[in-house]
Motif scaffolding. Structure first.
Motif, PDB file in Angstrom:
ATOM      1  N   GLU A 118       2.280  -2.601  13.176  1.00 40.61           N
ATOM      2  CA  GLU A 118       2.781  -2.110  11.884  1.00 40.61           C
ATOM      3  C   GLU A 118       1.788  -2.473  10.776  1.00 40.61           C
ATOM      4  O   GLU A 118       1.508  -1.676   9.884  1.00 40.61           O
ATOM      5  CB  GLU A 118       4.144  -2.732  11.562  1.00 40.61           C
ATOM      6  CG  GLU A 118       5.249  -2.467  12.579  1.00 40.61           C
ATOM      7  CD  GLU A 118       5.775  -1.036  12.537  1.00 40.61           C
ATOM      8  OE1 GLU A 118       5.439  -0.289  11.598  1.00 40.61           O
ATOM      9  OE2 GLU A 118       6.523  -0.667  13.470  1.00 40.61           O
ATOM     10  N   GLU A 160       5.613   0.319   6.075  1.00 37.87           N
ATOM     11  CA  GLU A 160       5.001  -0.261   7.274  1.00 37.87           C
ATOM     12  C   GLU A 160       4.814  -1.769   7.106  1.00 37.87           C
ATOM     13  O   GLU A 160       4.973  -2.537   8.056  1.00 37.87           O
ATOM     14  CB  GLU A 160       3.659   0.400   7.597  1.00 37.87           C
ATOM     15  CG  GLU A 160       3.702   1.928   7.788  1.00 37.87           C
ATOM     16  CD  GLU A 160       4.620   2.400   8.913  1.00 37.87           C
ATOM     17  OE1 GLU A 160       5.254   1.561   9.581  1.00 37.87           O
ATOM     18  OE2 GLU A 160       4.713   3.624   9.119  1.00 37.87           O
ATOM     19  N   HIS A 184       8.043  -3.168   7.919  1.00 38.88           N
ATOM     20  CA  HIS A 184       8.278  -3.152   9.373  1.00 38.88           C
ATOM     21  C   HIS A 184       7.592  -4.349  10.030  1.00 38.88           C
ATOM     22  O   HIS A 184       8.150  -4.993  10.916  1.00 38.88           O
ATOM     23  CB  HIS A 184       7.762  -1.853  10.002  1.00 38.88           C
ATOM     24  CG  HIS A 184       8.489  -0.642   9.508  1.00 38.88           C
ATOM     25  ND1 HIS A 184       8.179   0.631   9.917  1.00 38.88           N
ATOM     26  CD2 HIS A 184       9.512  -0.525   8.631  1.00 38.88           C
ATOM     27  CE1 HIS A 184       8.981   1.492   9.312  1.00 38.88           C
ATOM     28  NE2 HIS A 184       9.794   0.805   8.518  1.00 38.88           N
ATOM     29  N   GLU A 240      11.963   5.470   9.442  1.00 36.35           N
ATOM     30  CA  GLU A 240      10.872   6.191  10.077  1.00 36.35           C
ATOM     31  C   GLU A 240      10.925   7.708   9.892  1.00 36.35           C
ATOM     32  O   GLU A 240       9.886   8.358   9.870  1.00 36.35           O
ATOM     33  CB  GLU A 240      10.809   5.890  11.579  1.00 36.35           C
ATOM     34  CG  GLU A 240      10.147   4.575  11.937  1.00 36.35           C
ATOM     35  CD  GLU A 240       8.655   4.519  11.624  1.00 36.35           C
ATOM     36  OE1 GLU A 240       8.050   5.556  11.301  1.00 36.35           O
ATOM     37  OE2 GLU A 240       8.108   3.413  11.697  1.00 36.35           O
TER      38      GLU A 240
HETATM   39 FE   LIG Z   1       6.588   1.507  11.158  1.00 41.48          FE
END
Ligand SMILES: [Fe+2]
Ligand SMILES: [Fe+2]
Lengths: 325, 94
Positions: A56, A86, A89, A169
């Motif tokens: 990520e 991201e 994440h 996502e």
């Molecule tokens: Fe991601």
């Protein structure tokens, strides 16, 4: 602590505990941080979740590369939001890994020392704006297929991180497809760029699911423990099936002449990617491996004085508060 | 002394008058930064109207081995549930 785990022997584990553990997995009970778990289960999870977290974070680099050069202010704001997601994440996943007794800094150091991996897809370059669209659509698209399955993984914190990630996502895939749509339906030059991006990213994208299960070292035990819930080939097939019509809608050529609808199987056939390329990239010989790791290491080292300063400030404030009480 | 930022657990109150709920964790040098980071990470899509953070080391947790002594006693106290008592229909809803 992590180093200790690596060397710990699994063989002296109580067979009764192992049996009870497997029974819990078979009943689809989630395993939580303080529950007893086999050392190998813990190690596999640390490796997999850590690798996922690194992906990520490293995955921000190829896209971050285009934030300053996005074609419009709106596209720039969208890309910025996507890249920010991201980073989040990465955080959710490092946190999940930390519940297993490893610290985030330890994981980051292992990455920088080349002892842990990240997804090989991020060792490919993003050469132009079409690549940014194709990355969102194909790379995040492939990641979604994998992550939707992982929502059912047996380790509670990992499963919850996946659920949170999956919620964010679909924005990633859709913004990417939308950007590619504009190009595919734009001027011939734009359409050619879109085609080129799809051609270059197709095989790296389908490699993201990993080698065929018959060749994957970790698959079997991970399936028994429900760390993995679906096979690599199964996930790859789903990705191909859902993506082919999306390519066709754009009026682009399929990036693989082997793609054909197979009536009997009810799936698209497709050509196997060149796995020697995959293993090469994993070994560090991809087009961007060196750059990516350098960028990560530099960011970590250049930011050290900020982290240290903020920590010193935090401790000073805490000490002042205690003194005042 | 470790140079790693401490770990904080984050609790968010959603929009609808619910209790704060654990949503995840993060590293931050102090409480103020922990709240700012929690805002950035856990409320980017209107997930909350209030944030609590607490340093993870200050959370005490029960252990799975205590499951028996902790929760077993409630199994034998069925009278704590309203359905234990048969109340005649004639008296109406109770
Ligand atoms: Fe991601
Ligand atoms: Fe994404």
């Amino acid at each position: 602590m992590y180093a200790q785990m690596i060397t710990a022997e699994a063989s002296d584990e109580d067979p009764k505990l192992l049996e009870e553990f497997q029974a819990r997995i078979d009943r689809d009970e989630k395993i939580e941080p303080k529950d007893w778990m086999p050392m190998a289960y813990r190690k596999t999870l640390i490796r997999q979740i850590g690798q996922h977290a690194h992906s990520e974070v490293v995955g921000q680099l190829p896209e971050g590369n285009w934030i300053t050069r996005a074609p419009t202010l709106e596209r720039k704001a969208i890309l910025l939001a996507k890249v920010q997601d991201e980073a989040g994440h990465g955080l959710y996943l490092y946190s999940a890994a930390e519940t297993l007794g490893v610290s985030r800094d330890e994981l980051v150091e292992l990455l920088h020392e080349g002892k842990m991996k990240y997804s090989s897809i991020f060792n490919y370059p993003t050469l132009n704006w079409a690549d940014i669209g194709a990355v969102g659509w194909l790379v995040d698209g492939a990641a979604i297929v994998n992550q939707v399955a992982l929502q059912r993984t047996s380790y509670g914190p990992y499963s919850r991180a996946m659920i949170r990630i999956c919620k964010e996502e679909s924005f990633h895939a859709r913004q990417g497809y939308h950007a590619i749509m504009q190009m595919a339906f734009g001027t011939p030059a734009q359409k050619a760029m879109a085609q080129d991006a799809v051609n270059r990213l197709w095989f790296p994208a389908i490699m993201m699911f990993g080698p065929s299960d018959s060749e994957s070292v970790h698959s079997e035990q991970s399936m028994t423990w429900k760390i993995k819930v679906r096979s690599n080939d199964d996930l790859r097939q789903q990705f191909v099936d859902q993506t082919v019509p999306q390519i066709e809608y754009l009026g682009l050529d399929l990036p693989d002449p082997g793609i054909k609808w197979n009536e009997e199987r009810g799936h698209y056939d497709y050509s196997d990617p060149d796995w020697s390329e995959f293993f090469n990239v994993i070994k560090g010989k991809g087009p961007c491996n060196v750059d990516r790791l350098n960028d990560r290491t530099n960011a970590w080292e250049d930011g050290a004085w900020v982290r240290d300063g903020l920590l010193a400030h935090g401790r000073k404030k805490a000490a002042a508060r205690t003194a005042a009480e | 002394m470790s140079k790693e930022w401490p770990l904080w657990e984050v609790f968010i109150r959603g929009q609808h008058g619910l209790s704060h709920r654990h949503v995840g964790s993060l590293h931050a040098p102090d409480a103020e930064m922990a709240i700012k980071n929690a805002r950035d990470v856990y409320t980017r899509r209107n997930e909350g109207v209030s944030i609590w953070v607490v340093e993870a080391q200050h959370i005490a947790a029960s252990s799975p081995e205590e499951k028996g002594p902790l929760y077993e006693p409630s199994n034998s106290k069925v009278y704590r549930h309203p359905t234990f008592f048969d109340i005649p229909e004639e008296v109406g809803h109770m």
